[in-house]
Design an enzyme around this catalytic site. Structure first.
Site, short mmCIF file in Angstrom:
data_model
loop_
_atom_site.label_atom_id
_atom_site.label_comp_id
_atom_site.label_asym_id
_atom_site.label_seq_id
_atom_site.Cartn_x
_atom_site.Cartn_y
_atom_site.Cartn_z
N ASP A 1 0.88 -1.16 0.00
CA ASP A 1 0.00 0.00 0.00
C ASP A 1 0.92 1.22 0.00
O ASP A 1 2.13 1.11 0.28
CB ASP A 1 -0.90 -0.03 1.24
CG ASP A 1 -1.88 1.13 1.28
OD1 ASP A 1 -2.41 1.49 0.22
OD2 ASP A 1 -2.09 1.68 2.37
N ASP B 1 -0.19 5.01 0.98
CA ASP B 1 -0.43 6.05 1.98
C ASP B 1 -0.40 5.49 3.40
O ASP B 1 -1.07 4.50 3.71
CB ASP B 1 -1.79 6.71 1.70
CG ASP B 1 -1.83 7.32 0.31
OD1 ASP B 1 -0.85 7.97 -0.07
OD2 ASP B 1 -2.85 7.14 -0.39
#
Length: 226
Positions: free
Chosen positions: A8, A10
């Site tokens: 991922d 963020d």
């Protein structure tokens, strides 16, 4: 056999949320109605963190400014965004994590709900070749055409990350069941569907609910920015 490492973006490889920060940046430079946009941006961000985000309502909001300006102008603003907002948040610990997998020969890919216009230059800064992101619809040439303000295909969010990843792996001649191992690093409870599909889920800088789930299921917890 191939081993894959999925990240991922963020609050995982970055200690900030690039989608949220892009909205704040647009408000700061006066591209959007600052007061209204800032208020809505914070509301959607709160919904995301609470796990109740209406992804289509958010994308209608977030992609609208892209449709109101030329690609050349947006690219110019994004260069400023990278310099002022993103580059100060590129941390050695995140680069080291990615490099460990690259040095091991793993197939590395960022899998993020944030749209590809915002994220592609960030992913390039990590020297990761592959990105699965929410795709904004483009009118004309995919690299130079203007954005329509609509989303193209399935948003890369929650269960959508699993669907989009499986389609991408199929294009690579792979599948989750056919790889030697699959790592997925994420901070968010929103990524639980994909974390549960990975053979090696790693709760990375996890939010409170993901941390609780990780402890309960004896998943490793990585504090990348501690």
């Amino acid at each position: 056999m191939t081993q894959i490492a999925l990240f991922d973006l963020d609050h995982t490889l970055l200690p900030i949320d690039s989608d949220h920060e892009w909205g704040r940046f647009l408000a700061k430079i006066g591209v959007v109605d600052s007061d209204y946009y800032a208020l809505q941006n914070e509301r959607f961000y709160a919904d995301y963190k609470a796990g109740r985000l209406d992804i289509y309502a958010f994308l209608e909001f977030a992609l609208k400014p892209l449709s109101e300006h030329s690609r050349a102008q947006l690219n110019e603003w994004h260069l400023q965004f990278m310099k002022e907002v993103i580059q100060p948040q590129l941390k050695p610990s995140a680069f080291d994590l990615v490099k460990r997998h690259q040095d091991a020969g793993d197939l590395c890919c960022v899998v993020t709900a944030t749209n590809s216009f915002v994220t592609r230059p960030i992913v390039a800064a990590f020297q990761i070749d592959h990105l699965i992101a929410t795709e904004p619809e483009v009118i004309g040439d995919p690299m130079t055409g203007n954005f329509s303000g609509k989303v193209l295909g399935l948003p890369n969010f929650k269960e959508g990350k699993v669907t989009r990843l499986e389609a991408w792996l199929k294009d690579q001649g792979l599948s989750l069941s056919a790889v030697q191992g699959s790592y997925f690093y994420s901070d968010s409870i929103n990524d639980l569907p994909l974390l549960e599909k990975a053979s090696h889920p790693v709760a990375t800088n996890p939010d409170a609910r993901l941390r609780e789930h990780a402890v309960k299921n004896q998943w490793p917890i990585l504090e990348l920015f501690a």
